[in-house]
Motif scaffolding. Structure first.
Motif, short mmCIF file in Angstrom:
data_model
loop_
_atom_site.label_atom_id
_atom_site.label_comp_id
_atom_site.label_asym_id
_atom_site.label_seq_id
_atom_site.Cartn_x
_atom_site.Cartn_y
_atom_site.Cartn_z
N LEU A 30 47.09 38.31 39.93
CA LEU A 30 46.16 38.19 38.79
C LEU A 30 46.55 37.03 37.88
O LEU A 30 45.69 36.26 37.44
CB LEU A 30 46.13 39.49 37.99
CG LEU A 30 45.33 40.63 38.60
CD1 LEU A 30 45.72 41.96 37.97
CD2 LEU A 30 43.84 40.37 38.45
N ALA A 51 47.73 39.49 32.42
CA ALA A 51 47.87 40.52 33.44
C ALA A 51 49.28 41.08 33.31
O ALA A 51 50.25 40.34 33.24
CB ALA A 51 47.65 39.96 34.83
N ALA A 72 37.11 42.42 34.13
CA ALA A 72 38.42 42.90 34.56
C ALA A 72 38.33 43.59 35.91
O ALA A 72 39.21 43.45 36.75
CB ALA A 72 39.00 43.84 33.51
N VAL A 113 42.02 34.49 34.43
CA VAL A 113 42.66 35.67 33.83
C VAL A 113 43.60 35.21 32.73
O VAL A 113 44.51 34.41 32.96
CB VAL A 113 43.42 36.48 34.91
CG1 VAL A 113 44.18 37.63 34.28
CG2 VAL A 113 42.44 37.01 35.95
N VAL A 122 44.42 44.12 32.58
CA VAL A 122 43.80 42.83 32.92
C VAL A 122 42.92 42.40 31.77
O VAL A 122 42.10 43.18 31.28
CB VAL A 122 42.95 42.93 34.21
CG1 VAL A 122 42.31 41.60 34.54
CG2 VAL A 122 43.77 43.44 35.37
#
Length: 155
Positions: A45, A54, A94, A51, A70
């Motif tokens: 992630l 994470a 997410a 992102v 997330v």
């Protein structure tokens, strides 16, 4: 069950989704998992540019669950390869980020297993070759010892 055995209890749920607010921020509770999956998912992630955060934690060693948090960017990407196919280019949720991370992790595991299978065959062949060479060396040593003994007897 003996004194040294530990009975690991099963998680009450296999999967739970936690979090309110924007769909780009969620916590996933994965039952019957531990640091192995948590850290692997976190790594995949965090390597996704979409992102923002994470992380994972195991709340207690005796609880067979891992929490994966997330948070993805709130703004949508304008890059074509980063656009969400289902959402029409909106921000990565997410849930979508976790799905992609699971797919990526599965593909990585398949690749490792494939390479391990290939390497195992090479290692097996190499081991057989080394065993044959070792046997030949033992036979040569035995022949040399016999020749030395015969030479000493002749003297």
């Amino acid at each position: 069950m003996s004194v040294n055995e530990v009975k690991i209890k099963r998680a009450p749920t296999a999967f739970e989704l936690r979090g309110t607010g924007p769909p780009t921020s969620r916590t996933f509770v994965l039952g019957d998992e531990d640091h192995t999956l948590g850290n692997a998912l976190r790594h995949v992630l965090i390597n996704d540019a979409r992102v923002d955060f994470a992380g994972y934690c195991v709340p207690h060693p005796s609880e067979p669950v891992v929490h994966v948090r997330v948070q993805s960017a709130l703004t949508g990407s304008t890059k074509e390869e980063d656009m969400d196919v289902e959402g029409g280019g909106g921000p990565l949720t997410a849930i979508e980020a976790l799905k992609e991370a699971c797919a990526t992790l599965g593909n990585q595991c398949d690749l490792v297993l494939e390479q391990l299978g290939e390497a195992a065959n090479e290692v097996k062949l190499d081991r057989e070759r080394m065993d044959r060479l070792a046997e030949e060396d033992r036979m040569n040593e035995d022949e040399e010892e016999e020749e030395e003994e015969e030479a000493q007897e002749e003297e």
